[in-house]
Design a protein around this motif. Structure first.
Motif, PDB file in Angstrom:
ATOM      1  N   LYS A  75       0.857  -1.214   0.000  1.00 28.93           N
ATOM      2  CA  LYS A  75       0.000   0.000   0.000  1.00 28.93           C
ATOM      3  C   LYS A  75       0.880   1.248   0.000  1.00 28.93           C
ATOM      4  O   LYS A  75       0.658   2.181  -0.757  1.00 28.93           O
ATOM      5  CB  LYS A  75      -0.868   0.023   1.265  1.00 28.93           C
ATOM      6  N   ASP A 130       2.743   2.767  -3.265  1.00 27.20           N
ATOM      7  CA  ASP A 130       2.035   3.565  -4.259  1.00 27.20           C
ATOM      8  C   ASP A 130       2.544   3.223  -5.675  1.00 27.20           C
ATOM      9  O   ASP A 130       3.089   4.066  -6.388  1.00 27.20           O
ATOM     10  CB  ASP A 130       2.251   5.059  -3.935  1.00 27.20           C
ATOM     11  N   GLN A 151       0.681  -6.007  -8.200  1.00 26.17           N
ATOM     12  CA  GLN A 151       0.202  -4.725  -7.645  1.00 26.17           C
ATOM     13  C   GLN A 151       0.076  -3.635  -8.724  1.00 26.17           C
ATOM     14  O   GLN A 151      -0.570  -2.614  -8.505  1.00 26.17           O
ATOM     15  CB  GLN A 151       1.128  -4.220  -6.529  1.00 26.17           C
TER      16      GLN A 151
END
Ligand SMILES: C[S@@+](CC[C@H](N)C(=O)[O-])C[C@H]1O[C@@H](n2cnc3c(N)ncnc32)[C@H](O)[C@@H]1O
Length: 226
Positions: free
Chosen positions: A51, A54, A78
């Motif tokens: 997370k 970014d 991701q």
């Protein structure tokens, strides 16, 4: 190995000193078990890091101290076309991670290197993101590692460190042996002393665990800096 030492390990398990040394640098016949134990304990820390990173399509990302490399597959999902790199100074961890991630490596999405983070085998300005999880405790001279992080980061790139707080670590007896422990303000001081500026910190509360006869909820910091 001395056969008595081997039998002791087999029946009584590692001493706190042996556990600490294995977490610093997994090696020998214990390395596989240590890697599996880290995987079971640390998924939520990886999720916290993803997370904070970014991630955008096409970024170049370095993980320092990847253990047995279980989480590279999830990291690759991701964002699109991430260029992933890993560095670890444990020969056993590099071998296990290489075996586990054979497809990702063959596709060119991941490359793994063996070496120490205070002498990284990478060119200047190679990465958009550098991160490490449960590694900074072992940096006896943090400046020598942070200088290398700065060197390999592209201008504007970020460095994310995930670390359990000192108050959580103190409940685990093996951390008395060779771990430098930090609360948020301590790690922030180290970052600033070496030219990094913190840009965001998240406190992760993990699930309750039992350790050395006590129940507690470990807490970790996810600290990003530029
Ligand atoms: C406690 S394990 C953490 C593994 C994984 N990141 C996790 O949280 O589950 C520390 C890892 O960092 C590696 N490591 C520690 N210090 C290092 C250094 N100075 N340079 C490269 N690798 C290092 C160790 O070999 C080991 O794989």
């Amino acid at each position: 190995m001395n056969p008595y030492r081997f039998l002791r390990l087999l029946f009584k398990g590692p001493t706190p000193q042996q556990m600490a040394a294995q977490l610093r640098k997994p090696q020998g016949f214990m390395a596989r078990k240590v890697g599996e134990r880290m995987n079971a304990a640390n998924r939520s820390l990886y999720e916290g890091a993803w997370k904070a990173l970014d991630l955008r399509d096409g970024l170049s990302v370095l993980e320092i101290g990847f253990g047995n490399g279980l989480f590279f597959g999830d990291l690759a999902r991701q964002a699109k076309a991430l260029r992933l790199h890993g560095l670890d100074f444990s020969k056993e961890m590099v071998e296990q991670a290489t075996e586990r991630n054979a497809e990702l490596i063959a596709s060119g999405a991941l490359s793994l290197a063996h070496g120490p983070s205070d002498r990284m085998p990478f060119a200047d300005a190679s990465f958009d993101r550098v991160f490490c999880i449960n590694v900074v405790y072992f940096w006896d001279d943090p400046g020598s590692h942070l200088r290398e992080v700065r060197r390999v980061l592209k201008p504007g790139g970020t460095f994310t460190a995930v670390l359990r707080t000192r108050s959580s670590m103190e409940k685990m007896p093996f951390t008395a042996f060779g771990f430098t422990k930090y609360e948020e303000a301590d790690w922030e001081r180290v970052l600033r002393a070496h030219g990094f500026t913190p840009t965001g910190t998240t406190l992760l509360r993990e699930r309750e665990i039992e350790f050395a006869g006590a129940r507690f909820t470990p807490e970790s910091l996810v600290m990003t800096s530029v």
